[in-house]
Design a protein around this motif. Sequence first.
Motif, PDB file in Angstrom:
ATOM      1  N   GLU A   1       3.899  -9.511  -6.486  1.00  0.00           N
ATOM      2  CA  GLU A   1       2.509  -9.039  -6.568  1.00  0.00           C
ATOM      3  C   GLU A   1       2.334  -7.639  -5.974  1.00  0.00           C
ATOM      4  O   GLU A   1       1.375  -6.938  -6.295  1.00  0.00           O
ATOM      5  CB  GLU A   1       1.559 -10.023  -5.866  1.00  0.00           C
ATOM      6  CG  GLU A   1       1.802 -10.226  -4.383  1.00  0.00           C
ATOM      7  CD  GLU A   1       2.743 -11.383  -4.076  1.00  0.00           C
ATOM      8  OE1 GLU A   1       2.656 -11.939  -2.963  1.00  0.00           O
ATOM      9  OE2 GLU A   1       3.565 -11.724  -4.957  1.00  0.00           O
ATOM     10  N   TRP A   2       3.264  -7.220  -5.108  1.00  0.00           N
ATOM     11  CA  TRP A   2       3.154  -5.886  -4.521  1.00  0.00           C
ATOM     12  C   TRP A   2       3.321  -4.792  -5.572  1.00  0.00           C
ATOM     13  O   TRP A   2       2.767  -3.706  -5.429  1.00  0.00           O
ATOM     14  CB  TRP A   2       4.225  -5.681  -3.445  1.00  0.00           C
ATOM     15  CG  TRP A   2       4.049  -6.507  -2.208  1.00  0.00           C
ATOM     16  CD1 TRP A   2       3.017  -7.341  -1.909  1.00  0.00           C
ATOM     17  CD2 TRP A   2       4.949  -6.568  -1.103  1.00  0.00           C
ATOM     18  NE1 TRP A   2       3.219  -7.925  -0.685  1.00  0.00           N
ATOM     19  CE2 TRP A   2       4.397  -7.470  -0.164  1.00  0.00           C
ATOM     20  CE3 TRP A   2       6.164  -5.965  -0.814  1.00  0.00           C
ATOM     21  CZ2 TRP A   2       5.025  -7.765   1.043  1.00  0.00           C
ATOM     22  CZ3 TRP A   2       6.797  -6.249   0.389  1.00  0.00           C
ATOM     23  CH2 TRP A   2       6.228  -7.144   1.307  1.00  0.00           C
ATOM     24  N   ILE A   3       4.125  -5.077  -6.575  1.00  0.00           N
ATOM     25  CA  ILE A   3       4.458  -4.029  -7.551  1.00  0.00           C
ATOM     26  C   ILE A   3       3.969  -4.361  -8.956  1.00  0.00           C
ATOM     27  O   ILE A   3       4.331  -3.689  -9.918  1.00  0.00           O
ATOM     28  CB  ILE A   3       5.980  -3.781  -7.575  1.00  0.00           C
ATOM     29  CG1 ILE A   3       6.732  -5.073  -7.894  1.00  0.00           C
ATOM     30  CG2 ILE A   3       6.446  -3.206  -6.239  1.00  0.00           C
ATOM     31  CD1 ILE A   3       8.236  -4.881  -8.059  1.00  0.00           C
ATOM     32  N   SER A   4       3.144  -5.381  -9.049  1.00  0.00           N
ATOM     33  CA  SER A   4       2.608  -5.759 -10.353  1.00  0.00           C
ATOM     34  C   SER A   4       1.821  -4.599 -10.961  1.00  0.00           C
ATOM     35  O   SER A   4       0.959  -4.002 -10.311  1.00  0.00           O
ATOM     36  CB  SER A   4       1.693  -6.979 -10.206  1.00  0.00           C
ATOM     37  OG  SER A   4       1.086  -7.304 -11.438  1.00  0.00           O
TER      38      SER A   4
ATOM     39  N   GLU B   1       0.823  -1.211   0.000  1.00  0.00           N
ATOM     40  CA  GLU B   1       0.000   0.000   0.000  1.00  0.00           C
ATOM     41  C   GLU B   1       0.856   1.258   0.000  1.00  0.00           C
ATOM     42  O   GLU B   1       0.505   2.260  -0.637  1.00  0.00           O
ATOM     43  CB  GLU B   1      -0.936  -0.021   1.209  1.00  0.00           C
ATOM     44  CG  GLU B   1      -2.044  -1.058   1.087  1.00  0.00           C
ATOM     45  CD  GLU B   1      -2.800  -1.287   2.375  1.00  0.00           C
ATOM     46  OE1 GLU B   1      -3.916  -1.853   2.316  1.00  0.00           O
ATOM     47  OE2 GLU B   1      -2.289  -0.918   3.453  1.00  0.00           O
ATOM     48  N   VAL B   2       1.977   1.212   0.704  1.00  0.00           N
ATOM     49  CA  VAL B   2       2.888   2.359   0.722  1.00  0.00           C
ATOM     50  C   VAL B   2       3.418   2.632  -0.684  1.00  0.00           C
ATOM     51  O   VAL B   2       3.428   3.773  -1.160  1.00  0.00           O
ATOM     52  CB  VAL B   2       4.060   2.111   1.695  1.00  0.00           C
ATOM     53  CG1 VAL B   2       5.110   3.219   1.564  1.00  0.00           C
ATOM     54  CG2 VAL B   2       3.559   2.032   3.132  1.00  0.00           C
TER      55      VAL B   2
ATOM     56  N   SER C   1       5.331   6.872  -3.118  1.00  0.00           N
ATOM     57  CA  SER C   1       6.218   7.211  -2.006  1.00  0.00           C
ATOM     58  C   SER C   1       7.668   7.362  -2.448  1.00  0.00           C
ATOM     59  O   SER C   1       8.062   6.886  -3.516  1.00  0.00           O
ATOM     60  CB  SER C   1       6.132   6.123  -0.930  1.00  0.00           C
ATOM     61  OG  SER C   1       4.833   6.041  -0.384  1.00  0.00           O
ATOM     62  N   PHE C   2       8.434   8.036  -1.608  1.00  0.00           N
ATOM     63  CA  PHE C   2       9.884   8.188  -1.778  1.00  0.00           C
ATOM     64  C   PHE C   2      10.267   8.850  -3.100  1.00  0.00           C
ATOM     65  O   PHE C   2      11.386   8.687  -3.586  1.00  0.00           O
ATOM     66  CB  PHE C   2      10.592   6.830  -1.666  1.00  0.00           C
ATOM     67  CG  PHE C   2      10.255   6.064  -0.424  1.00  0.00           C
ATOM     68  CD1 PHE C   2      10.764   6.447   0.806  1.00  0.00           C
ATOM     69  CD2 PHE C   2       9.403   4.965  -0.475  1.00  0.00           C
ATOM     70  CE1 PHE C   2      10.441   5.744   1.966  1.00  0.00           C
ATOM     71  CE2 PHE C   2       9.071   4.253   0.677  1.00  0.00           C
ATOM     72  CZ  PHE C   2       9.593   4.648   1.902  1.00  0.00           C
TER      73      PHE C   2
END
Length: 400
Positions: free
Chosen positions: A273-276, A236-237, A242-243
């Motif tokens: 899967e977090w950044i797919s 989610e971040v 972010s950054f």
Amino acid sequence: MSSTTSSSSRAANGGRRTYASLAESLIREVVDAVDPCPDRANDVLSALREEWTAATAAAKAADADTTVPTTTIEMLKATGIGRVLTKTVRSCRRHGRTSSEREAWHDAARAGEGILTSMKAAADEEARAMSASSSSSSSSSSSSSAKGTTTTTKTSEEAGLPSSTAEFRARLVRQGKEMYKDPPSLPPHRAIVESKPAPAPPRRNKSTGELTFVAGADDGIAVALRDFRPNRTPEEVLRAGSFGGTYFRSITSAVTNARYASSSALADTVRPEWISGLDKSTMLTSGTYRTSVNKYGVKCGGSLGMWESSGWISDVDPYGWFQWYCRFYSGRRSSDDARQIGRWAGVAGKKGRFRSQLCNKILAAGTTANDARISPVIRQTLLHWGLEITEDILEKHRRR
């Protein structure tokens, strides 16, 4: 030990005591004083300048006659005089803006700046000399190895944690890093990673969104985990923005003295899967910070050199806290967990400074928790620490 070496060591110890005493005087009589006197500030700074000049001359003489090295970096680290001087200069400038003795305060500020500049120049020269000496030792070691000997020399060119403040500073200088603390604070001790992942994944409160975690084989963090309640997952971040899109760029670490490619950092830290579907070059691995990437459209945070020189970056997570959080969320447990959880608590915990500041601002404005007009920089900062202010958090803060 030769008599020259012994006397030099005694002189160094005496000098450190003098610096420590003068630093204490500056804090007590200038920085923290309710009614400071510019004449006294100038007197203490004059004594400090005389001590520094004499010590520098003695150190140069010792280096010329013996093998005793100068220890400017170690002295600055041991006495804290550099940090005290920085605070003193700022205090003198502040007093000069409101005092009737403006010129005297400005003289004191200039005196402090002069000493500080001289100390930093000496530290830079020492770091360069150490780097050159290390390179020479490395060449000698290679030559000895070629002849069949087993001579080995740890140099600042080798990967691994720095063995001294001087070596760490030399790395930071060589890599062109910003030094928030000069001399820098050494990194934490080598972290030990547990061989097995945590026995259970994090759980989420459906009502508040808060995450809870379990300890690994070492349950020493069980108490700290009771209050470790981020409400945003690593995915989610990253998806929020972010950054500035730069977090997983390729870096050279002054902590480990190794180079990390962005592709390897992502593969070792983030689940696919977090950044797919994300544009990695813009959202994750960019070499250029873009405020437009961030959820709140503002820039926040410090440089890698700032975090490294502050002693906050460990060898197992050279990118920093968020890398630790990604791995902790995925089940990795290590001896560095308690420290990292403590850092989160100081920023985003129930009494964390940024969390408290933002809640106070929202309450003072009489608005809702998600009103992005209130302190977008603090909001973006907290997002990087896995937290966003909700009505539940705001209400709990109100009742404190």
